[in-house]
Write a protein that holds these residues in place. Structure first.
Motif, PDB file in Angstrom:
ATOM      1  N   VAL A   1      16.364  16.591  20.119  1.00  0.00           N
ATOM      2  CA  VAL A   1      17.578  15.871  20.518  1.00  0.00           C
ATOM      3  C   VAL A   1      18.227  15.224  19.290  1.00  0.00           C
ATOM      4  CG1 VAL A   1      18.463  13.919  21.847  1.00  0.00           C
ATOM      5  CG2 VAL A   1      16.810  15.485  22.883  1.00  0.00           C
ATOM      6  N   ALA A   2      17.400  14.570  18.469  1.00  0.00           N
ATOM      7  CA  ALA A   2      17.929  13.871  17.288  1.00  0.00           C
ATOM      8  C   ALA A   2      18.581  14.862  16.323  1.00  0.00           C
ATOM      9  CB  ALA A   2      16.811  13.104  16.592  1.00  0.00           C
ATOM     10  N   LEU A   3      17.918  16.003  16.095  1.00  0.00           N
ATOM     11  CA  LEU A   3      18.479  17.008  15.186  1.00  0.00           C
ATOM     12  C   LEU A   3      19.814  17.512  15.726  1.00  0.00           C
ATOM     13  CD1 LEU A   3      15.363  19.156  14.253  1.00  0.00           C
ATOM     14  CD2 LEU A   3      16.811  17.902  12.664  1.00  0.00           C
ATOM     15  N   HIS A   4      19.832  17.758  17.017  1.00  0.00           N
ATOM     16  CA  HIS A   4      21.055  18.270  17.629  1.00  0.00           C
ATOM     17  C   HIS A   4      22.209  17.276  17.436  1.00  0.00           C
ATOM     18  CE1 HIS A   4      23.421  20.671  20.326  1.00  0.00           C
ATOM     19  NE2 HIS A   4      23.763  19.584  20.983  1.00  0.00           N
ATOM     20  N   ARG A   5      21.874  15.981  17.560  1.00  0.00           N
ATOM     21  CA  ARG A   5      22.931  14.963  17.458  1.00  0.00           C
ATOM     22  C   ARG A   5      23.483  14.809  16.054  1.00  0.00           C
ATOM     23  NH1 ARG A   5      22.446   9.458  20.581  1.00  0.00           N
ATOM     24  NH2 ARG A   5      24.327   9.292  19.347  1.00  0.00           N
ATOM     25  N   VAL A   6      22.622  14.972  15.044  1.00  0.00           N
ATOM     26  CA  VAL A   6      23.102  14.714  13.675  1.00  0.00           C
ATOM     27  C   VAL A   6      23.353  15.992  12.881  1.00  0.00           C
ATOM     28  CG1 VAL A   6      21.887  12.513  13.572  1.00  0.00           C
ATOM     29  CG2 VAL A   6      20.797  14.551  12.659  1.00  0.00           C
ATOM     30  N   GLU A   7      23.055  17.144  13.484  1.00  0.00           N
ATOM     31  CA  GLU A   7      23.086  18.426  12.770  1.00  0.00           C
ATOM     32  C   GLU A   7      24.300  18.572  11.848  1.00  0.00           C
ATOM     33  OE1 GLU A   7      20.521  21.070  13.649  1.00  0.00           O
ATOM     34  OE2 GLU A   7      21.177  21.564  11.642  1.00  0.00           O
ATOM     35  N   LYS A   8      25.488  18.276  12.367  1.00  0.00           N
ATOM     36  CA  LYS A   8      26.690  18.514  11.578  1.00  0.00           C
ATOM     37  C   LYS A   8      27.028  17.328  10.673  1.00  0.00           C
ATOM     38  CE  LYS A   8      28.974  22.218  13.773  1.00  0.00           C
ATOM     39  NZ  LYS A   8      28.391  22.447  15.094  1.00  0.00           N
ATOM     40  N   ARG A   9      26.723  16.112  11.160  1.00  0.00           N
ATOM     41  CA  ARG A   9      27.202  14.911  10.468  1.00  0.00           C
ATOM     42  C   ARG A   9      26.320  14.487   9.307  1.00  0.00           C
ATOM     43  NH1 ARG A   9      27.043  10.296  14.181  1.00  0.00           N
ATOM     44  NH2 ARG A   9      25.663  11.531  15.491  1.00  0.00           N
ATOM     45  N   LEU A  10      25.037  14.869   9.367  1.00  0.00           N
ATOM     46  CA  LEU A  10      24.074  14.288   8.438  1.00  0.00           C
ATOM     47  C   LEU A  10      24.458  14.478   6.969  1.00  0.00           C
ATOM     48  CD1 LEU A  10      20.506  13.679   8.763  1.00  0.00           C
ATOM     49  CD2 LEU A  10      21.007  15.180   6.859  1.00  0.00           C
ATOM     50  N   VAL A  11      25.069  15.619   6.672  1.00  0.00           N
ATOM     51  CA  VAL A  11      25.415  15.910   5.279  1.00  0.00           C
ATOM     52  C   VAL A  11      26.359  14.833   4.707  1.00  0.00           C
ATOM     53  CG1 VAL A  11      27.362  17.418   5.814  1.00  0.00           C
ATOM     54  CG2 VAL A  11      26.086  17.772   3.719  1.00  0.00           C
ATOM     55  N   LEU A  12      27.125  14.178   5.582  1.00  0.00           N
ATOM     56  CA  LEU A  12      28.038  13.129   5.119  1.00  0.00           C
ATOM     57  C   LEU A  12      27.298  11.841   4.746  1.00  0.00           C
ATOM     58  CD1 LEU A  12      30.902  13.513   7.760  1.00  0.00           C
ATOM     59  CD2 LEU A  12      30.839  14.427   5.456  1.00  0.00           C
ATOM     60  N   TRP A  13      26.047  11.695   5.207  1.00  0.00           N
ATOM     61  CA  TRP A  13      25.287  10.483   4.887  1.00  0.00           C
ATOM     62  C   TRP A  13      24.547  10.616   3.573  1.00  0.00           C
ATOM     63  CZ3 TRP A  13      22.288  10.142  10.202  1.00  0.00           C
ATOM     64  CH2 TRP A  13      23.203   9.956  11.227  1.00  0.00           C
ATOM     65  N   LEU A  14      24.399  11.850   3.094  1.00  0.00           N
ATOM     66  CA  LEU A  14      23.545  12.063   1.924  1.00  0.00           C
ATOM     67  C   LEU A  14      24.188  11.565   0.643  1.00  0.00           C
ATOM     68  CD1 LEU A  14      22.178  15.562   2.829  1.00  0.00           C
ATOM     69  CD2 LEU A  14      20.758  13.605   2.305  1.00  0.00           C
TER      70      LEU A  14
ATOM     71  N   SER B   1      37.837  19.726  -3.224  1.00  0.00           N
ATOM     72  CA  SER B   1      36.458  20.108  -2.918  1.00  0.00           C
ATOM     73  C   SER B   1      36.163  19.934  -1.445  1.00  0.00           C
ATOM     74  CB  SER B   1      35.480  19.254  -3.722  1.00  0.00           C
ATOM     75  OG  SER B   1      35.794  19.345  -5.081  1.00  0.00           O
ATOM     76  N   THR B   2      36.697  18.841  -0.876  1.00  0.00           N
ATOM     77  CA  THR B   2      36.454  18.580   0.542  1.00  0.00           C
ATOM     78  C   THR B   2      37.023  19.707   1.396  1.00  0.00           C
ATOM     79  OG1 THR B   2      36.729  16.268  -0.008  1.00  0.00           O
ATOM     80  CG2 THR B   2      36.620  16.802   2.311  1.00  0.00           C
ATOM     81  N   LEU B   3      38.205  20.192   1.024  1.00  0.00           N
ATOM     82  CA  LEU B   3      38.819  21.277   1.791  1.00  0.00           C
ATOM     83  C   LEU B   3      37.935  22.529   1.740  1.00  0.00           C
ATOM     84  CD1 LEU B   3      41.155  22.513   3.381  1.00  0.00           C
ATOM     85  CD2 LEU B   3      42.220  23.129   1.221  1.00  0.00           C
ATOM     86  N   LEU B   4      37.472  22.867   0.532  1.00  0.00           N
ATOM     87  CA  LEU B   4      36.630  24.057   0.414  1.00  0.00           C
ATOM     88  C   LEU B   4      35.337  23.878   1.199  1.00  0.00           C
ATOM     89  CD1 LEU B   4      37.000  25.384  -3.229  1.00  0.00           C
ATOM     90  CD2 LEU B   4      38.332  25.891  -1.209  1.00  0.00           C
ATOM     91  N   ARG B   5      34.780  22.675   1.144  1.00  0.00           N
ATOM     92  CA  ARG B   5      33.523  22.439   1.881  1.00  0.00           C
ATOM     93  C   ARG B   5      33.754  22.475   3.387  1.00  0.00           C
ATOM     94  NH1 ARG B   5      31.516  19.149  -2.821  1.00  0.00           N
ATOM     95  NH2 ARG B   5      29.737  20.399  -3.456  1.00  0.00           N
ATOM     96  N   ALA B   6      34.920  22.046   3.815  1.00  0.00           N
ATOM     97  CA  ALA B   6      35.223  22.114   5.245  1.00  0.00           C
ATOM     98  C   ALA B   6      35.352  23.577   5.668  1.00  0.00           C
ATOM     99  CB  ALA B   6      36.503  21.353   5.563  1.00  0.00           C
ATOM    100  N   ILE B   7      35.964  24.396   4.804  1.00  0.00           N
ATOM    101  CA  ILE B   7      36.096  25.819   5.124  1.00  0.00           C
ATOM    102  C   ILE B   7      34.715  26.479   5.169  1.00  0.00           C
ATOM    103  CG2 ILE B   7      36.969  28.042   4.295  1.00  0.00           C
ATOM    104  CD1 ILE B   7      39.375  26.497   3.137  1.00  0.00           C
ATOM    105  N   ALA B   8      33.844  26.075   4.237  1.00  0.00           N
ATOM    106  CA  ALA B   8      32.493  26.642   4.203  1.00  0.00           C
ATOM    107  C   ALA B   8      31.661  26.190   5.396  1.00  0.00           C
ATOM    108  CB  ALA B   8      31.796  26.243   2.899  1.00  0.00           C
ATOM    109  N   GLY B   9      32.149  25.156   6.112  1.00  0.00           N
ATOM    110  CA  GLY B   9      31.394  24.668   7.263  1.00  0.00           C
ATOM    111  C   GLY B   9      30.354  23.640   6.885  1.00  0.00           C
ATOM    112  N   VAL B  10      30.371  23.202   5.617  1.00  0.00           N
ATOM    113  CA  VAL B  10      29.393  22.211   5.174  1.00  0.00           C
ATOM    114  C   VAL B  10      29.770  20.827   5.725  1.00  0.00           C
ATOM    115  CG1 VAL B  10      28.497  20.995   3.157  1.00  0.00           C
ATOM    116  CG2 VAL B  10      28.752  23.465   3.098  1.00  0.00           C
ATOM    117  N   TYR B  11      31.057  20.499   5.655  1.00  0.00           N
ATOM    118  CA  TYR B  11      31.522  19.233   6.208  1.00  0.00           C
ATOM    119  C   TYR B  11      32.123  19.476   7.592  1.00  0.00           C
ATOM    120  CZ  TYR B  11      31.146  16.976   1.622  1.00  0.00           C
ATOM    121  OH  TYR B  11      30.692  16.455   0.452  1.00  0.00           O
ATOM    122  N   PRO B  12      31.767  18.646   8.560  1.00  0.00           N
ATOM    123  CA  PRO B  12      32.327  18.808   9.902  1.00  0.00           C
ATOM    124  C   PRO B  12      33.718  18.192   9.971  1.00  0.00           C
ATOM    125  CG  PRO B  12      30.831  16.941   9.860  1.00  0.00           C
ATOM    126  CD  PRO B  12      30.839  17.499   8.469  1.00  0.00           C
TER     127      PRO B  12
END
Lengths: 258, 263
Positions: free
Chosen positions: A245-258, B69-80
């Motif tokens: 559940v936790a992974l599913h919730r943060v899957e997309k957003r977590l990269v922004l916290w790093l 960079s943010t635009l490219l990362r958004a296209i790559a699917g790295v940033y939601p």
């Protein structure tokens, strides 16, 4: 998510292989170190505790070695798991990857070390007590699967928490230290007073059940008790559910916290 | 045919300074302090609407922090994205950061495998490509050495070789080729041209305007997270240079300094 993890198996297997190689690069003994550390611990503690407890060296040494191996595998997975997303940051910024891969990488490399120790323990048991029943050793396999899933789940949960709250690892370290004394790693559960609070605590402690799952078949050639199996299964189910559940919730957003 | 469609895409980036990053903070805040009301996000991409078709080579320009960079990362699917419609068809390969996606202590060969597996290759599909990658890099026995002994240019060459040999439909390059020497750059350009001829998409962000002008069919000029201008490379780059010279929305210390010196 698990399907994506499977699709990328070549990637995380190569990563884990590299981690194991990298750990022993430039050391003469190489992977032998993974055996030496728990072996030396066992030696020292056996010398000390056989004079404290009323047990034979023969019985206690293997009991202790199995306990240390299992405990080390779980704590290493959890503590190194805490940093696994930070370590994986370099890959997470290249393309979207299922997060669960990075804790898995840590669990795999801890698991390989654990398995080497376990193989040595099985050989030692054969040597000391004669041939073990093959079926009993086979009973170990589900136990190892439960251990691996538990370690992976806990590593995932701690990795998420540590990425969000950077003091998670310190809290985990302290908690594990406390838990160590509530887990029969160095003492035998039978040596506790049946009415004491520690006995009740140990009975409910899932980590104690994990140890039982590994030790019972190898040391006594019998199946682990039903209570231990139930506690272990309940714990691994809850941990895996929370992790998913936790992974599913943060899957997309977590990269922004790093 | 690969394509990229962005419709009113927003991307909000959480600001660390404005939120609790430790359990200690969380407890202290929860118990003793009133919750803060300051904004917790910065808008990194602001209503981006964009359509890129196969065979296009798109340059992305703009000042530092404009969101390239943010635009490219958004296209790559790295940033939601935080809002809007987003469609990326085709497999994407990105060359963002020279150090990204490599293990420093692993050899060149190990890194080729790691990176290729990350792109979804399997041991059998990679087998035939290994020689091609090695040949492209010209690194020879150097590939048996750990990556930390490679120069930046060589690491760039290695990741470019892997990216191209994995045959992506969309290649995203961020400020990357500038570390290569002239020969490496020519080699990379030849590969990119071949990709474009096959109907793939290439997007390049950077500050090397002469290179982008020579090479891109189209250029996006980003300003504060949104598209300021989108059109033929020649035209957009010309406008960009002019605006920078005129001090577009900025007071330039360099200009002041030049003024003081009477230049």
């Amino acid at each position: 998510m698990l399907r994506e993890v499977w699709q990328l198996r070549h990637f995380w297997l190569a990563l884990a292989k590299h981690d194991i190689k990298d750990r022993y690069r430039r050391s003469v003994l190489g992977i032998g170190w993974s055996l030496i550390k728990p072996a030396v611990m066992t030696l020292i503690l056996t010398v000390v505790f056989t004079s404290v407890f009323d047990v034979s060296v023969r019985e206690y040494a293997i009991f202790l070695f199995l306990g240390i191996l299992t405990w080390q595998f779980l704590t290493e997975s959890i503590l190194q798991g805490c940093n696994s997303f930070r370590l994986g940051n370099t890959y997470l910024r290249v393309r979207p990857i299922p997060l669960a891969i990075f804790p898995l990488r840590v669990v795999l490399s801890a698991g390989i070390h654990g398995l080497i120790g376990l193989a040595a323990a099985v050989l030692a048991i054969w040597y000391l007590h004669g041939t073990a029943d093959f079926l009993v050793v086979l009973a170990l396999l589900p136990a190892l699967a439960i251990l691996a899933i538990t370690a992976w789940s806990l590593a995932c949960i701690c990795a998420i928490l540590n990425t969000r709250y950077s003091d998670t690892q310190q809290i985990a370290e302290i908690s594990l230290q406390a838990l160590f004394y509530a887990t029969p790693v160095i003492y035998m559960p039978e040596s506790l007073h049946k009415t004491g609070w520690l006995h009740t605590l140990v009975e409910c402690n899932p980590f104690a059940s994990f140890l039982e799952l590994v030790r019972r078949p190898l040391l006594h050639e019998e199946m682990p008790g039903a209570t231990s199996i139930l506690i272990a299964l309940a714990f691994v189910s809850v941990a895996a559910a929370i992790a998913l559940v936790a992974l599913h919730r943060v899957e997309k957003r977590l990269v922004l916290w790093l | 045919m690969p394509q990229i469609v962005f419709d009113d895409v927003d991307l909000l980036y959480p600001v660390k300074a404005h939120r609790c990053t430790t359990f200690k903070d969380l407890i202290v805040h929860g118990l003793f302090r009133k919750p803060h009301t300051r904004a917790e996000h910065v808008t990194a991409l602001d209503r981006i609407t964009l359509r890129v078709e196969g065979g296009e080579c798109v340059g992305v320009i703009g000042r530092n922090g404009a969101g390239k960079s943010t635009l490219l990362r958004a296209i790559a699917g790295v940033y939601p994205s935080s809002g809007g419609y987003q469609l990326v068809e085709g497999n994407v390969c990105s060359l963002f950061d020279i150090a990204a996606g490599f293990e420093w202590n692993a050899t060149g060969w190990e890194n080729i495998r790691l990176r290729a597996y990350l792109q979804g290759e399997t041991p059998s599909s990679l087998e035939g490509k290994l020689d091609r990658i090695a040949a492209f890099t010209d690194l020879g026995d150097m590939l048996d050495m750990p990556l930390r002994s490679f120069s930046t240019g060589r690491i760039m060459l290695l990741s470019f070789a892997i990216a191209v040999c994995c045959e992506p439909d969309i290649l995203l390059i961020d400020e990357f080729l500038s570390t290569g020497d002239l020969y490496v750059r020519e080699k990379a350009i030849a590969q990119i041209v071949a990709m474009l001829r096959q109907g793939r998409i290439v997007m390049i962000a950077g500050h090397d305007l002469a290179f982008l002008r020579q090479f891109c069919t189209r250029t996006l000029w980003l300003e504060r997270g949104s598209i300021h201008e989108d059109g033929p490379a020649e035209h957009v780059i010309e406008n960009y240079i002019e605006a920078m010279r005129d001090g577009f929305a900025l007071t330039s210390p360099a200009r002041d300094f030049a003024g003081e010196r009477g230049v």
